[in-house]
Design an enzyme around this catalytic site. Structure first.
Site: not given
Ligand code: CAA
Length: 387
Positions: A127, A136, A160, A344, A347, A370, A372
């Site tokens: 992914f 973020s 990442w 626990i 050392g 996924e 923070t």
């Molecule tokens: N379900 C459906 N739609 C969603 C949604 C959800 N859970 N979350 C957001 N949306 C939609 C919103 O409704 C919005 O739609 P509209 O344009 O129609 O309004 C659009 O997506 C944008 O949403 P936001 O305005 O809420 O977006 P934002 O920029 O404020 O970000 C956030 C929201 C929650 C901070 C998001 O950016 C986020 O989750 N950030 C963290 C990213 C992350 O988890 N990255 C991990 C990467 S994967 C990884 O870790 C590597 C691995 O392989 C393990």
């Protein structure tokens, strides 16, 4: 003694749990320390997991998977994590993100082509959302796709990417809006990338504190020509698909966290039962017993919240803030419990002769990837305060 989970299991769930525990303890646990030391990813593990069905747990049987529910999948994942957190993230990302995205949003042809080999472990999934300047703030990503006849030309670098160097199907989020007319989160689309595409390169492999047996890499798209039929779902909905998928993925990371924490608790109980100081086993000291009690209470609380969220999801209920709560509580539990475990062990907890320092290093990333802990709090806070 390990306290049993209170989640009632069906006979099938108990059987899958036993299968996962036997596999994890016999095939993974004895090698986890060496894999961590050598930062070694074992490709045979993917095939073994595929043979057991662990890479298609949520994929319907018609597409070659086991067609199980989320709770069963997460119970199995905890068992893998209790042996090796690196093996668990491979399983979690693969099951929760790429396979689910293809299943839910992919075309019939994409489902036919990718799901069965992914479920069998012949094609590992990854992914690719984050970039060096878009962590973020995922919607600020900059990788760009431009339409060119029956294909898209992709340019950019994703960061990442778990399992990215060994993946056969990478679900990548890139911009499809034009630089002159940006559409924010609605200008992002999802593509299925395969490593055979010209212009695909694996970049830097990260040298990480923990999860060292799970390769985390940059992926470089250099004028990469991607056939148009690799677009997943609708153009412009890639960010929404990614967010919906992360809601699911975060349950997997919560299960991974519970597995790490449970392992640290088990090791701590065993150590406290054999370590003698001041003429007593240290388990006889109230200070140690209180620590063990708090560790157990937190492990069981995190698991109970996770299982409740999973069961609600299996009933078809919307569980968005609860998945973030489960991930937040479980990952902070893993960090806290592994920290207590080191205390626990004293050392002996600070050196690599004992496994708890690996668990402590592995736990940290569960508070980061996924989403923070701060991002989980944003998701929960928004759900609480939106009118
Ligand atoms: N379900 C459906 N739609 C969603 C949604 C959800 N859970 N979350 C957001 N949306 C939609 C919103 O409704 C919005 O739609 P509209 O344009 O129609 O309004 C659009 O997506 C944008 O949403 P936001 O305005 O809420 O977006 P934002 O920029 O404020 O970000 C956030 C929201 C929650 C901070 C998001 O950016 C986020 O989750 N950030 C963290 C990213 C992350 O988890 N990255 C991990 C990467 S994967 C990884 O870790 C590597 C691995 O392989 C393990």
């Amino acid at each position: 003694m390990t306290l049993r989970s209170l989640t009632p299991l069906t006979p099938d769930q108990a059987e899958i749990q036993r299968l996962a525990r036997d596999f994890a303890q016999n095939e993974i646990a004895p090698r986890a320390a060496a894999w961590d030391r050598d930062s070694y990813f074992e490709p045979a593990l993917v095939r073994q997991m595929g043979d057991l069905g662990f890479l298609g747990m949520l994929v319907p049987e018609e597409h070659g998977g086991l067609g199980l529910d989320n709770l069963t999948y997460l119970i199995a994942l905890e068992e893998i994590a209790a042996a090796d957190a690196s093996a668990a993230v491979l399983m979690s990302v693969h099951n929760s993100l790429p396979t689910q995205m293809i299943l839910k949003y992919g075309s019939a042809e994409q489902r036919r082509r990718f799901l069965a080999p992914m479920a069998r472990g012949e094609m590992l999934g990854a992914f690719a959302l984050s970039e060096s300047e878009a962590g973020s703030d995922a919607a600020s990503l900059r990788a760009q796709a431009v339409r060119d006849g029956d294909a898209w030309i992709l340019d950019g670098t994703k960061s990442w990417v778990t399992s990215g160097s060994h993946a056969g199907a990478i679900l990548a989020m890139v911009r499809t809006d034009s630089p002159g007319m940006r559409r924010g989160a609605r200008g992002i689309s999802t593509f299925i990338i395969t490593p055979d595409l010209p212009g695909f390169k694996v970049g830097k492999k990260e040298d990480k504190m923990g999860l060292r047996a799970s390769p985390t890499v940059q992926l470089i798209f250099d004028r990469m020509r991607v056939p148009a039929d690799r677009l997943v779902g609708e153009e412009g909905l890639g960010f929404v698909y990614a967010m919906q998928s992360l809601e699911h993925g975060r349950l997997g990371i919560a299960a991974q966290s519970v597995g790490i924490a449970r392992h640290a608790l088990q090791l701590s109980v065993a150590y406290a039962s054999e370590r003698r100081q001041f003429g007593h086993f240290i388990k006889e000291f109230e200070g140690v017993q209180f620590k063990l009690a708090d560790m157990a209470a937190r492990v069981h609380s995190a698991r109970a919240l996770l299982h409740a969220a999973a069961a609600a999801k299996d009933r078809g209920e919307a569980v968005a803030p609860h998945t973030s709560m489960a991930k937040l509580v479980a990952s902070e539990t893993a960090m806290w419990v592994t920290t207590q475990a080191i205390q626990i062990f004293g050392g002996n907890g600070f050196v690599k002769d004992y496994p708890v320092e690996r668990l402590f290093r592995d736990a940290k990333v569960t508070e980061i990837y996924e989403g923070t802990s701060e991002i989980q709090r944003i998701v929960i806070g928004r759900a609480l305060t939106q009118s």
